[in-house]
Design an enzyme around this catalytic site. Structure first.
Site, PDB file in Angstrom:
ATOM      1  N   ALA A  56      94.465  79.448 123.178  1.00 41.92           N
ATOM      2  CA  ALA A  56      93.008  79.439 123.272  1.00 41.92           C
ATOM      3  C   ALA A  56      92.516  78.140 122.646  1.00 41.92           C
ATOM      4  CB  ALA A  56      92.414  80.646 122.550  1.00 41.92           C
ATOM      5  N   VAL A  82      96.458  78.393 118.774  1.00 48.29           N
ATOM      6  CA  VAL A  82      95.270  77.536 118.797  1.00 48.29           C
ATOM      7  C   VAL A  82      95.596  76.248 119.543  1.00 48.29           C
ATOM      8  CG1 VAL A  82      93.579  76.282 117.417  1.00 48.29           C
ATOM      9  CG2 VAL A  82      94.439  78.509 116.625  1.00 48.29           C
ATOM     10  N   LYS A  83      94.787  75.955 120.530  1.00 47.44           N
ATOM     11  CA  LYS A  83      95.010  74.780 121.369  1.00 47.44           C
ATOM     12  C   LYS A  83      94.106  73.643 120.899  1.00 47.44           C
ATOM     13  CE  LYS A  83      95.809  74.095 126.340  1.00 47.44           C
ATOM     14  NZ  LYS A  83      95.525  74.693 127.663  1.00 47.44           N
ATOM     15  N   LEU A  84      94.732  72.508 120.577  1.00 48.28           N
ATOM     16  CA  LEU A  84      94.012  71.362 120.038  1.00 48.28           C
ATOM     17  C   LEU A  84      94.280  70.123 120.882  1.00 48.28           C
ATOM     18  CD1 LEU A  84      95.011  71.799 116.278  1.00 48.28           C
ATOM     19  CD2 LEU A  84      92.802  72.399 117.272  1.00 48.28           C
TER      20      LEU A  84
END
Length: 218
Positions: A56, A82-84
């Protein structure tokens, strides 16, 4: 090689989950926007369907806000990744989140140098975009080869190569031969993997021959 599916379509995810071939899911703001639903609700529902990593993406571009958004996303479910973005602030946020035991997928990678930085920041996954490189006349699969080769040289690098922006089955088989850990695949491309004209021809012949015997199994 593990298969993630690249979609936010709940119906597609449920249908593919029954196959046992799906190990995770990747989403992004564009995919969620297509669903027309609340982002946090969609992520929560996906996490309840797929037990593996569910990426996400944060919306913030500054490290402090990225970290805060990442912490909020992580509260949705234990399998949230967590997508960064692969920016300087993204790398700072990656280090902060991974230090807290949170899975991080560093995305929008277009060079081996960027992939080295992501590994040093402790990323769980690095997402090189092969299709987008192909679109501008570069060799996307060459990047996968370079990253896999570099990562193998250093035991301290635990980051897995997650091949993204996949456009066809050839991308998947080529990445598998190079040793990539994960491929995130659009549902339509995943279904293409099973197709081969000789399989169809062989099955038609077997069924025709069976029909001639007049027998039944059930």
């Amino acid at each position: 090689m593990r298969f993630f599916i690249d979609t936010a379509d709940i119906a597609e995810i449920k249908a593919l989950a029954t196959s046992g071939l799906v190990d995770g899911v990747t989403t992004n703001p564009t995919l969620v926007a297509k669903s027309g639903r609340n982002f946090l609700e969609v992520v929560k529902e996906i996490c309840g369907i797929i037990p593996g990593p569910v990426s996400a993406e944060v919306i913030a571009t500054e490290a402090k806000a990225m970290i805060e958004e990442g912490l909020k996303l992580r509260k949705i479910a234990a399998n949230v990744t967590v997508k960064l973005p692969l920016t300087w602030d993204g790398l700072i946020a990656c280090k902060a989140l991974t230090d807290q035991g949170i899975m991080v997928n560093v995305t929008l990678c277009f060079s081996a140098a960027q992939a080295i930085l992501a590994a040093k920041a402790g990323a769980t996954f690095i997402s090189p975009f092969v299709g987008r490189l192909d679109d501008i006349g570069q060799d996307g699969m060459k990047l996968i080869e370079e990253i896999c080769q570099i990562y193998k040289q250093y035991e301290a690098f635990k980051t897995e190569v997650l091949v993204a922006s996949i456009r066809n089955p050839i991308h998947i088989t080529a990445a598998a031969k190079m040793g990539a850990h994960v491929a995130t695949i659009p549902p339509s491309v995943l279904k293409q993997l099973v197709s081969h004209p000789l399989t169809d021809k062989g099955l038609a012949q077997f069924l025709a021959d069976w029909e001639k015997t007049g027998q039944k199994i059930l």
